[in-house]
Write a protein that holds these residues in place. Structure first.
Motif, short mmCIF file in Angstrom:
data_model
loop_
_atom_site.label_atom_id
_atom_site.label_comp_id
_atom_site.label_asym_id
_atom_site.label_seq_id
_atom_site.Cartn_x
_atom_site.Cartn_y
_atom_site.Cartn_z
N ARG A 1 0.83 -1.21 0.00
CA ARG A 1 0.00 0.00 0.00
C ARG A 1 0.86 1.25 0.00
O ARG A 1 0.55 2.25 -0.66
CB ARG A 1 -0.93 -0.01 1.22
CG ARG A 1 -1.93 1.14 1.26
CD ARG A 1 -2.81 1.03 2.48
NE ARG A 1 -3.79 2.11 2.53
CZ ARG A 1 -5.03 2.02 2.05
NH1 ARG A 1 -5.44 0.89 1.51
NH2 ARG A 1 -5.85 3.05 2.13
N ILE A 2 1.95 1.22 0.75
CA ILE A 2 2.81 2.40 0.85
C ILE A 2 3.69 2.59 -0.38
O ILE A 2 3.77 3.68 -0.95
CB ILE A 2 3.71 2.28 2.10
CG1 ILE A 2 2.85 2.27 3.37
CG2 ILE A 2 4.71 3.44 2.15
CD1 ILE A 2 3.63 1.97 4.62
N ALA A 3 4.37 1.51 -0.79
CA ALA A 3 5.40 1.61 -1.84
C ALA A 3 4.93 1.16 -3.21
O ALA A 3 5.58 1.45 -4.22
CB ALA A 3 6.63 0.81 -1.44
N GLY A 4 3.82 0.41 -3.28
CA GLY A 4 3.33 -0.05 -4.57
C GLY A 4 4.06 -1.25 -5.12
O GLY A 4 3.89 -1.60 -6.28
N ASP A 5 4.88 -1.90 -4.28
CA ASP A 5 5.59 -3.10 -4.71
C ASP A 5 5.76 -4.02 -3.52
O ASP A 5 5.25 -3.75 -2.42
CB ASP A 5 6.94 -2.76 -5.36
CG ASP A 5 7.85 -1.92 -4.46
OD1 ASP A 5 7.76 -2.08 -3.22
OD2 ASP A 5 8.64 -1.11 -4.97
N ASP A 6 6.48 -5.13 -3.71
CA ASP A 6 6.63 -6.13 -2.65
C ASP A 6 7.93 -5.98 -1.87
O ASP A 6 8.52 -6.96 -1.43
CB ASP A 6 6.56 -7.54 -3.26
CG ASP A 6 5.15 -7.92 -3.64
OD1 ASP A 6 4.21 -7.19 -3.26
OD2 ASP A 6 4.97 -8.94 -4.32
N ARG A 7 8.37 -4.77 -1.69
CA ARG A 7 9.63 -4.58 -0.96
C ARG A 7 9.46 -4.98 0.50
O ARG A 7 8.41 -4.73 1.11
CB ARG A 7 10.10 -3.13 -1.05
CG ARG A 7 9.31 -2.11 -0.26
CD ARG A 7 9.84 -0.71 -0.50
NE ARG A 7 9.77 -0.37 -1.91
CZ ARG A 7 10.56 0.52 -2.49
NH1 ARG A 7 11.48 1.16 -1.79
NH2 ARG A 7 10.44 0.78 -3.78
N PRO A 8 10.48 -5.58 1.09
CA PRO A 8 10.43 -5.91 2.52
C PRO A 8 10.32 -4.64 3.36
O PRO A 8 10.76 -3.56 2.95
CB PRO A 8 11.75 -6.64 2.77
CG PRO A 8 12.17 -7.14 1.43
CD PRO A 8 11.71 -6.11 0.45
N LYS A 9 9.76 -4.78 4.53
CA LYS A 9 9.45 -3.62 5.39
C LYS A 9 10.66 -2.76 5.70
O LYS A 9 10.55 -1.54 5.85
CB LYS A 9 8.80 -4.11 6.69
CG LYS A 9 9.66 -5.07 7.47
CD LYS A 9 8.90 -5.75 8.59
CE LYS A 9 9.72 -6.87 9.22
NZ LYS A 9 8.97 -7.62 10.24
N GLN A 10 11.86 -3.39 5.81
CA GLN A 10 13.04 -2.62 6.21
C GLN A 10 13.42 -1.57 5.18
O GLN A 10 14.10 -0.60 5.51
CB GLN A 10 14.23 -3.55 6.48
CG GLN A 10 14.69 -4.41 5.33
CD GLN A 10 14.04 -5.79 5.35
OE1 GLN A 10 12.91 -5.94 5.78
NE2 GLN A 10 14.77 -6.80 4.92
N PHE A 11 12.97 -1.73 3.94
CA PHE A 11 13.28 -0.77 2.89
C PHE A 11 12.10 0.15 2.59
O PHE A 11 12.06 0.80 1.54
CB PHE A 11 13.69 -1.52 1.61
CG PHE A 11 14.84 -2.45 1.82
CD1 PHE A 11 16.12 -1.98 2.08
CD2 PHE A 11 14.65 -3.82 1.77
CE1 PHE A 11 17.17 -2.85 2.30
CE2 PHE A 11 15.71 -4.71 1.98
CZ PHE A 11 16.96 -4.22 2.24
N CYS A 12 11.14 0.20 3.50
CA CYS A 12 9.92 0.97 3.29
C CYS A 12 9.85 2.12 4.31
O CYS A 12 10.23 1.96 5.47
CB CYS A 12 8.70 0.06 3.44
SG CYS A 12 7.17 0.77 2.84
N THR A 13 9.36 3.27 3.86
CA THR A 13 9.15 4.42 4.74
C THR A 13 7.76 4.31 5.33
O THR A 13 6.77 4.73 4.73
CB THR A 13 9.31 5.74 3.97
OG1 THR A 13 10.60 5.75 3.35
CG2 THR A 13 9.19 6.94 4.89
N ILE A 14 7.67 3.72 6.51
CA ILE A 14 6.39 3.43 7.14
C ILE A 14 5.95 4.58 8.03
O ILE A 14 4.77 4.94 8.07
CB ILE A 14 6.47 2.11 7.93
CG1 ILE A 14 6.63 0.96 6.94
CG2 ILE A 14 5.24 1.90 8.80
CD1 ILE A 14 6.83 -0.40 7.58
N MET A 15 6.89 5.15 8.77
CA MET A 15 6.58 6.33 9.59
C MET A 15 7.78 7.26 9.57
O MET A 15 8.92 6.81 9.47
CB MET A 15 6.21 5.92 11.01
CG MET A 15 7.25 5.11 11.76
SD MET A 15 6.68 4.61 13.41
CE MET A 15 5.43 3.41 12.99
N GLY A 16 7.50 8.54 9.59
CA GLY A 16 8.59 9.50 9.49
C GLY A 16 9.03 9.65 8.04
O GLY A 16 8.28 9.40 7.10
#
Length: 331
Positions: free
Chosen positions: A43-58
């Motif tokens: 939902r955030i990144a539009g792909d299947d990237r693992p959470k560690q490479f995603c900007t979830i907060m901040g």
């Protein structure tokens, strides 16, 4: 192969025992696939990237936030990040590489135990007297200063002879069933903090058991742990000797151009294994736990926990609008 590992003795300085801070290292475990959080990261990144490479907060990724957090305890040049080859498109970015001192690239994700063994093998070559802290990259700490102080206490305890492996245990505020729990035993006498011997581990207990564990003073297992390289290797030799032998067989290739092919050979023969379940739980008598209170800790491995942290922070990113209630209903 029957290697034996004994913790090196520190040098006496000013009449006391002290391990110089230049021997303190940090390893960030960033090789996981983040499957439990994929619905959110898509939902955030539009792909299947693992959470560690995603900007979830901040404004930074979880990995970037972890790196900034631990640089308050360990120098950037003594920080290693364990990643997985299949995620290369996410960590090959020039901005990421410029801020990372050492990438340890696994050919595939085989769980936390191989990732930790690989990093220990490399650190032993770089600094035989190293004291290393391991950090998952999907954590949130409301009190980062308190977290930094706790890591400092754990380093100091791990540097005391004979050098125990010290876990950061979180004082719980709820009977959480999805976390692992640590049952403290007697005080250790190591360091200045509330540090206890480990009685036993409880993995993902039932609600009734979690409530009972909470009442008798058990702690959440944060999986942040600090110890001498050789102390960790001793635990692995005791619990998973075949895994350690697989890495020892190819040890001469490490830090040479042959390392990638050696790793392929190793990872093709080993099974997936969990350091928490198969090493820590097998060796509680050789572990210590530091009791940490009021850090505002959360493992961000599930959408409901991410949303809970965002609510406590009063944050409402655009991606969460109209979706949080669905997650609550599902979780």
């Amino acid at each position: 192969m029957n290697g034996s590992y004994s913790a090196p003795q520190p040098t006496p300085i000013d009449g006391g025992w002290r391990q110089a801070s230049e021997h303190r290292w940090g390893v960030i475990l960033a090789g996981g696939d983040g499957k439990r959080l994929l619905s959110l990261t898509r939902r955030i990144a539009g792909d299947d990237r693992p959470k560690q490479f995603c900007t979830i907060m901040g404004h930074d990724t979880l990995l970037g936030q972890t790196r900034s957090r631990i640089w308050k305890s360990v120098a950037p040049e003594r920080t290693c990040v364990v990643v997985t080859k299949s995620h290369e498109r996410f960590y090959a970015d020039r901005r990421f590489a410029s801020r990372t001192s050492s990438l340890l690239i696994q050919p595939r994700n085989q769980g936390t135990a191989p990732a930790i063994v690989y990093s220990l093998m490399r650190l032993r070559e770089l600094d035989p007297g190293a004291v290393v802290a391991f950090f998952p990259c999907d954590h949130h700490f409301a009190d980062e200063e308190g977290f930094t102080a706790s890591v400092k206490l754990a380093f100091e305890a791990a540097e005391c002879p004979p050098g125990p492996v010290v876990l950061l245990g979180i004082v719980p505020d709820a009977p959480e069933v999805a976390y692992g729990w640590i049952e403290p035993a007697t005080p250790t006498g190591f360091g200045a903090g509330p540090i206890f011997r480990v009685g036993r581990f409880w993995e993902k207990p039932s609600l009734s058991l979690a409530s009972a564990l909470m009442k008798r003073g058990c702690l959440w297992n944060s999986f942040v742990m600090v110890g001498r390289v050789n102390s960790f290797l001793h635990l692995i030799r005791r619990a998973l000797p075949k895994l350690l032998d697989s890495f020892e067989l190819y040890r001469p290739a490490f830090s040479t151009p042959a390392e990638p092919s050696a790793l392929l050979a190793i990872y093709s023969r080993i099974r997936s294994s969990s350091f928490s379940d198969e090493v820590l739980a097998a060796c509680p008598d050789e572990l210590a736990v530091l009791s940490c209170d009021d850090l505002g800790w959360s493992d961000l491995g599930e959408p409901r926990r991410v949303l809970s942290v965002l609510r406590r922070k009063g944050a409402r990113p655009a991606w969460a609008r109209g979706w949080a209630f669905d997650c609550d209903a599902a979780g």
